[in-house]
Design a protein around this motif. Structure first.
Motif, PDB file in Angstrom:
ATOM      1  N   UNK A 134      92.917  99.255  12.422  1.00  0.00           N
ATOM      2  CA  UNK A 134      91.610  98.775  12.853  1.00  0.00           C
ATOM      3  C   UNK A 134      90.941  97.801  11.904  1.00  0.00           C
ATOM      4  N   UNK A 135      91.545  97.550  10.739  1.00  0.00           N
ATOM      5  CA  UNK A 135      90.936  96.609   9.792  1.00  0.00           C
ATOM      6  C   UNK A 135      91.764  95.333   9.772  1.00  0.00           C
ATOM      7  N   UNK A 136      91.076  94.205   9.812  1.00  0.00           N
ATOM      8  CA  UNK A 136      91.779  92.932   9.793  1.00  0.00           C
ATOM      9  C   UNK A 136      91.772  92.388   8.362  1.00  0.00           C
ATOM     10  N   UNK A 137      92.939  91.952   7.886  1.00  0.00           N
ATOM     11  CA  UNK A 137      93.058  91.368   6.554  1.00  0.00           C
ATOM     12  C   UNK A 137      93.469  89.903   6.681  1.00  0.00           C
ATOM     13  N   UNK A 138      92.893  89.078   5.818  1.00  0.00           N
ATOM     14  CA  UNK A 138      93.321  87.683   5.760  1.00  0.00           C
ATOM     15  C   UNK A 138      94.282  87.557   4.593  1.00  0.00           C
ATOM     16  N   UNK A 139      95.383  86.861   4.799  1.00  0.00           N
ATOM     17  CA  UNK A 139      96.379  86.678   3.743  1.00  0.00           C
ATOM     18  C   UNK A 139      96.569  85.188   3.513  1.00  0.00           C
ATOM     19  N   UNK A 140      96.434  84.794   2.246  1.00  0.00           N
ATOM     20  CA  UNK A 140      96.555  83.365   1.913  1.00  0.00           C
ATOM     21  C   UNK A 140      97.668  83.189   0.897  1.00  0.00           C
ATOM     22  N   UNK A 141      98.558  82.260   1.147  1.00  0.00           N
ATOM     23  CA  UNK A 141      99.636  81.972   0.198  1.00  0.00           C
ATOM     24  C   UNK A 141      99.185  80.892  -0.772  1.00  0.00           C
ATOM     25  N   UNK A 142      99.358  81.136  -2.053  1.00  0.00           N
ATOM     26  CA  UNK A 142      99.034  80.122  -3.058  1.00  0.00           C
ATOM     27  C   UNK A 142      99.791  80.452  -4.343  1.00  0.00           C
ATOM     28  N   UNK A 143      99.597  79.638  -5.378  1.00  0.00           N
ATOM     29  CA  UNK A 143     100.296  79.888  -6.637  1.00  0.00           C
ATOM     30  C   UNK A 143      99.692  81.103  -7.345  1.00  0.00           C
ATOM     31  N   UNK A 144     100.522  81.810  -8.096  1.00  0.00           N
ATOM     32  CA  UNK A 144     100.100  83.086  -8.704  1.00  0.00           C
ATOM     33  C   UNK A 144      98.832  83.004  -9.552  1.00  0.00           C
ATOM     34  N   UNK A 145      98.743  82.068 -10.521  1.00  0.00           N
ATOM     35  CA  UNK A 145      97.525  82.073 -11.340  1.00  0.00           C
ATOM     36  C   UNK A 145      96.270  81.829 -10.514  1.00  0.00           C
ATOM     37  N   UNK A 146      96.423  81.010  -9.468  1.00  0.00           N
ATOM     38  CA  UNK A 146      95.270  80.698  -8.613  1.00  0.00           C
ATOM     39  C   UNK A 146      94.854  81.925  -7.818  1.00  0.00           C
ATOM     40  N   UNK A 147      95.843  82.624  -7.274  1.00  0.00           N
ATOM     41  CA  UNK A 147      95.552  83.840  -6.493  1.00  0.00           C
ATOM     42  C   UNK A 147      94.878  84.884  -7.380  1.00  0.00           C
ATOM     43  N   UNK A 148      95.396  85.058  -8.596  1.00  0.00           N
ATOM     44  CA  UNK A 148      94.844  86.078  -9.495  1.00  0.00           C
ATOM     45  C   UNK A 148      93.423  85.718  -9.929  1.00  0.00           C
ATOM     46  N   UNK A 149      93.222  84.430 -10.195  1.00  0.00           N
ATOM     47  CA  UNK A 149      91.895  83.982 -10.616  1.00  0.00           C
ATOM     48  C   UNK A 149      90.886  84.165  -9.465  1.00  0.00           C
ATOM     49  N   UNK A 150      91.313  83.805  -8.262  1.00  0.00           N
ATOM     50  CA  UNK A 150      90.395  83.913  -7.126  1.00  0.00           C
ATOM     51  C   UNK A 150      90.054  85.377  -6.843  1.00  0.00           C
ATOM     52  N   UNK A 151      91.045  86.238  -6.978  1.00  0.00           N
ATOM     53  CA  UNK A 151      90.819  87.676  -6.793  1.00  0.00           C
ATOM     54  C   UNK A 151      89.739  88.157  -7.760  1.00  0.00           C
ATOM     55  N   UNK A 152      89.880  87.728  -9.003  1.00  0.00           N
ATOM     56  CA  UNK A 152      88.943  88.101 -10.050  1.00  0.00           C
ATOM     57  C   UNK A 152      87.531  87.569  -9.756  1.00  0.00           C
ATOM     58  N   UNK A 153      87.466  86.301  -9.344  1.00  0.00           N
ATOM     59  CA  UNK A 153      86.160  85.697  -9.041  1.00  0.00           C
ATOM     60  C   UNK A 153      85.487  86.401  -7.865  1.00  0.00           C
ATOM     61  N   UNK A 154      86.274  86.713  -6.824  1.00  0.00           N
ATOM     62  CA  UNK A 154      85.703  87.382  -5.653  1.00  0.00           C
ATOM     63  C   UNK A 154      85.172  88.760  -6.027  1.00  0.00           C
ATOM     64  N   UNK A 155      85.914  89.451  -6.915  1.00  0.00           N
ATOM     65  CA  UNK A 155      85.440  90.770  -7.360  1.00  0.00           C
ATOM     66  C   UNK A 155      84.098  90.654  -8.070  1.00  0.00           C
ATOM     67  N   UNK A 156      83.986  89.635  -8.933  1.00  0.00           N
ATOM     68  CA  UNK A 156      82.729  89.429  -9.654  1.00  0.00           C
ATOM     69  C   UNK A 156      81.595  89.107  -8.673  1.00  0.00           C
ATOM     70  N   UNK A 157      81.904  88.284  -7.672  1.00  0.00           N
ATOM     71  CA  UNK A 157      80.872  87.922  -6.688  1.00  0.00           C
ATOM     72  C   UNK A 157      80.416  89.152  -5.916  1.00  0.00           C
ATOM     73  N   UNK A 158      81.379  89.997  -5.538  1.00  0.00           N
ATOM     74  CA  UNK A 158      81.039  91.221  -4.800  1.00  0.00           C
ATOM     75  C   UNK A 158      80.126  92.093  -5.662  1.00  0.00           C
TER      76      UNK A 158
END
Lengths: 434, 362
Positions: free
Chosen positions: A50-74
């Protein structure tokens, strides 16, 4: 199949997605087709329990950095998509290295801008979209986040009592600073104007922009809206010592715009001999959501800011109707939930409840009641209005929880009824002036 | 086109006592391709953002051409951030995708057309101007994004890790394209990367930064041949230069059971600095395996065909072990566990003061 996972997964079934296959090749059985914005990356959606997830393919450092930034924003309470995890070290069955994948949780009832209008983007919808974008940019800048690629495509929108609430989707180009310089803010606004104008021009090329709209002039409005809002929130207040009312007025105004005052800095006058002592106050605003917090405190309902404002207005009106004073606010709130909010939602057949978020539905019922009452020349009452709303408006709406299996174009065709919700002569519910 | 000058430019972030960029002095010539390189947190991106107007300059100044821009708004600096936005608009033609920002800026239709056609010629995109982006290859899309910056005719191009989100193949391809494009356009370009290979292959000059300080700014060859300090010596070159603290005497540096000869300039500089120990540097590719020189025990061997890498230990008289990396001819690689002797070829030794890290001698 080999890969590594960063983050605590809430749903272990995510591990069993076909990570050894390039995202572009994921089958239609695995993914769900949701409308998307313009992206330079491959993005797909999956639905698990019942939960929809968005999956984005990108380079590893970019994905990890974005994950970190989104966590901070949340954590800082900025509206954005919720990061779920990063999958790295993906290797295909033939041994080929695959890009990393960032997973975010899709926001229920959120839509990309291209799914928010029917055959063409009309001026009123465009204005509300740009309003929402400017509000989001101000909120990001207040927490020291420079976006670096603010655009309609990098944003998701939720209906918010006739307006829209904007959520950041793509944080890839963003950066946190202790405080943003004017140059950083200007640059971000400049990019927002350029990107949004480009997106409007693109709609124009596809004959999706209402003929009365000028892409360039419309895009420019983001700057004016941003500047106005930034100024309202952050400009210093200059007042004489006997002008306390000005401070109260300012705080009330900020509260009404959905902000709290976190801190005040006072500077003493340069000339102590001057009888007319003036104090410069700089309200530092950290977090929006005054009405949303008040509503959640009173009722436990967690909704968008404008929805909260509408619901609170209804609650206040109800309190007056039943003759309770402001000191009985909590009692009134309890009665309002059990006698107004819940009964109205209960009138909606279960099969139609996924169509639109409960708070937005309640707001639309209020709106509908107003239309019906105006037409009839007298108040038609809550229950008849609800019954009529369900029968004439709700049944023809598309399901907004997550539009599954529908291409964007179909969604566009299916949102004709938005004109019922936002007739042209309806005064704008504007976050700026309330 | 213009020169760019940083003069004692300093940026200290609020709440920090250490400047992120410390009194940067850097002159970039008109038409030059300058690469700022260094490890994470060295100040390279901050320097670029100071030039772009995205970071306040706390002291010092920045000039573009003859004009001081220290306090000028980003949009009024006549610079273009390349790849700031390369999501292409699906319903707009390639020409429209390239020229839309000029349209927003109120440039006339004729002028936009002229500039778009010029840029398309340079980018080999002329045949595709009327196409929609979906009909382009990945590389062509990248070039359209470059075209967006080119049509603006800026005085300076700024690029901040522009290749970081590309896959390895497209990265090498785009790297070559950017370098040749810059040469053809002759627009002053400042390019930031953390990747020393990217820096060395692209830049006319490379500025190496660390902890907010500019370490050395020179041509790739000069950085490689004559690093001014041990940090630059270790950062430039792949695999990295071997850097070992060794005792010196009148014959040179004592390494393992032998001497590595040092020039009189080095010995003289060490003497006047009162040093009996130096940091000796030699590159993996500047050694030869044979019967003479210092002894090394081979731990790991990697054969790459044409080349081979040897990872080994050198043991000093006092029993101290230093690990070194050696590049050797791929057809003549020693075996794991073997003891071999090594010599540094062509006098390609480097010597640094172990306390300050500064180069000793020429």
């Amino acid at each position: 199949m080999a890969f590594e996972v960063t983050a605590a997964l809430t749903d272990t079934d995510l591990l069993f997605l076909p990570w050894a296959t390039p995202l572009a090749d994921w089958s239609e059985e695995t993914t769900v087709a949701l409308p998307k914005g313009i992206s330079r990356h491959i993005v797909k959606f999956v639905r698990l329990h019942g939960i929809v997830y968005a999956i984005k393919e990108t380079q590893q450092p970019i994905a990890e950095r974005e994950y970190d930034l989104l966590q901070k924003l949340v954590r800082r309470g900025v509206p954005c998509v919720e990061p779920v995890g990063v999958i790295t070290g993906r290797v295909s069955d033939s041994g080929e290295e695959l890009p990393a994948a960032l997973m975010t949780r899709h926001l229920e009832f959120s839509l990309p801008y291209r799914a928010l209008f029917s055959s063409t983007l009309r001026p009123d919808t465009a204005e509300r979209l740009l309003d929402a974008l400017a509000v989001l940019l101000v909120r990001l800048h207040l927490v020291g986040f420079s976006w670096g690629d603010c655009s309609l495509s990098n944003t998701l929108f939720r209906r918010d009592a006739g307006s829209f609430a904007a959520y950041l989707v793509d944080a890839e180009t963003g950066d946190f600073q202790p405080r943003l310089s004017d140059g950083q803010r200007e640059y971000d606004v400049e990019l927002a104007v350029t990107n949004a104008t480009g997106e409007l021009m693109d709609l124009q090329s596809a004959d999706l922009l209402h003929e009365s709209l000028d892409a360039i002039e419309t895009g420019k409005k983001i700057r004016a809206r941003y500047n106005w809002l930034w100024n309202e929130i952050t400009s210093p207040l200059i007042m004489a010592s006997n002008e306390r009312y000005k401070l109260d007025e300012r705080i009330r105004k900020l509260n009404n715009m959905g902000y709290d005052v976190a801190e005040m800095l006072t500077t003493t006058p340069l000339h102590p001999s001057d009888n007319d002592i003036r104090i410069v106050m700089t309200p530092k605003v950290v977090d929006a959501g005054h009405h949303a917090r008040r509503l959640i405190r009173l009722t436990g309902l967690d909704v968008e800011e404008n929805q909260a404002r509408r619901l609170l207005n209804d609650l206040d009106q109800f309190r007056l109707e039943i003759g309770l004073s402001t000191s009985d606010e909590e009692l009134a709130a309890h009665k309002w939930v059990t006698e107004c909010f819940e009964p109205i939602l209960a009138m909606v057949p279960r099969s139609l409840r996924g169509k639109i978020e409960p708070a937005e539905m309640y707001h639309e019922v209020l709106q509908h009641r107003w239309f019906m009452s105006e037409k009839a020349g007298h108040d038609v009452g809550r229950l008849p209005a609800t019954e009529n709303y369900v029968r004439t408006v709700l049944v023809v709406k598309p399901d907004e929880r997550a539009i599954i299996g529908t291409a964007t174009d179909e969604v566009l065709e299916n949102t004709q009824e938005m004109r019922l919700v936002f007739p042209e002569d309806l005064p704008d519910i504007d976050v700026r002036s309330n | 086109m213009a020169t760019v000058v940083f003069s004692q430019a300093t940026r200290t972030y609020p709440g920090s006592t250490v400047p992120a960029v410390n009194a940067l002095d850097l002159e970039i010539a008109d038409g030059e391709f300058l690469v700022l390189v260094g490890p994470s947190g060295c100040g390279k991106s901050t320097s670029l953002r100071m030039l772009a107007g995205l970071e306040e300059v706390n002291s010092g100044s920045i000039f573009i051409g003859d004009r001081e821009v220290t306090d000028v708004a980003p949009k009024d600096r006549d610079i273009a951030m390349v790849f700031q936005n390369y999501a292409l608009y699906p319903h707009m033609s390639v020409a429209e995708n390239m020229g839309f920002a000029l349209k927003i800026a109120g440039v006339s239709k004729d002028e936009i057309n002229k500039r778009v056609v010029e840029a398309a010629k340079i980018l080999d995109l002329e045949p595709y101007l009327d196409r929609k982006p979906k009909n382009l290859s990945g590389g062509q899309r990248q070039r359209v994004a470059m075209g967006r910056a080119i049509v603006r005719n800026p005085q300076v191009f700024l690029m901040d890790e522009p290749l970081s989100n590309l896959d390895a193949k497209l990265r090498v391809q785009t790297r070559t394209q950017i370098a040749s494009l810059q040469q053809r356009l002759g627009v002053t370009t400042v390019y930031v990367t953390h990747d020393q290979t990217e820096a060395m292959t692209m830049g006319d000059r490379v500025a190496v930064m660390k902890d907010g300080f500019l370490q050395q700014c020179d041509t790739p060859q000069a950085l490689y041949d004559r690093p001014v300090n041990a940090f630059v010596a270790g950062f430039i070159g792949s695999p990295a230069m071997n850097l070992i603290d060794v005792r010196i005497d009148s014959e040179g540096a004592v390494l393992g059971d032998a001497h590595v000869p040092l020039g009189q300039d080095v010995l003289g500089a060490a003497r006047s600095a009162g040093l009996d120990t130096i940091t000796l540097g030699f590159r993996p590719e500047d050694t030869v395996v044979g019967t003479e020189g210092f002894a090394m025990h081979v731990n790991i061997v990697e054969s790459l065909g044409a080349d081979g890498y040897i990872y080994g230990d050198i043991t000093n008289a006092n029993g101290e072990v230093n690990q070194v990396t050696i590049r050797t001819d791929g057809r003549n690689i020693p075996r794991k566990g073997e003891n071999v002797r090594l010599q540094v070829t062509g006098g390609h030794t480097h010597a640094f003061n172990p306390a300050t890290g500064l180069r000793l001698g020429n």
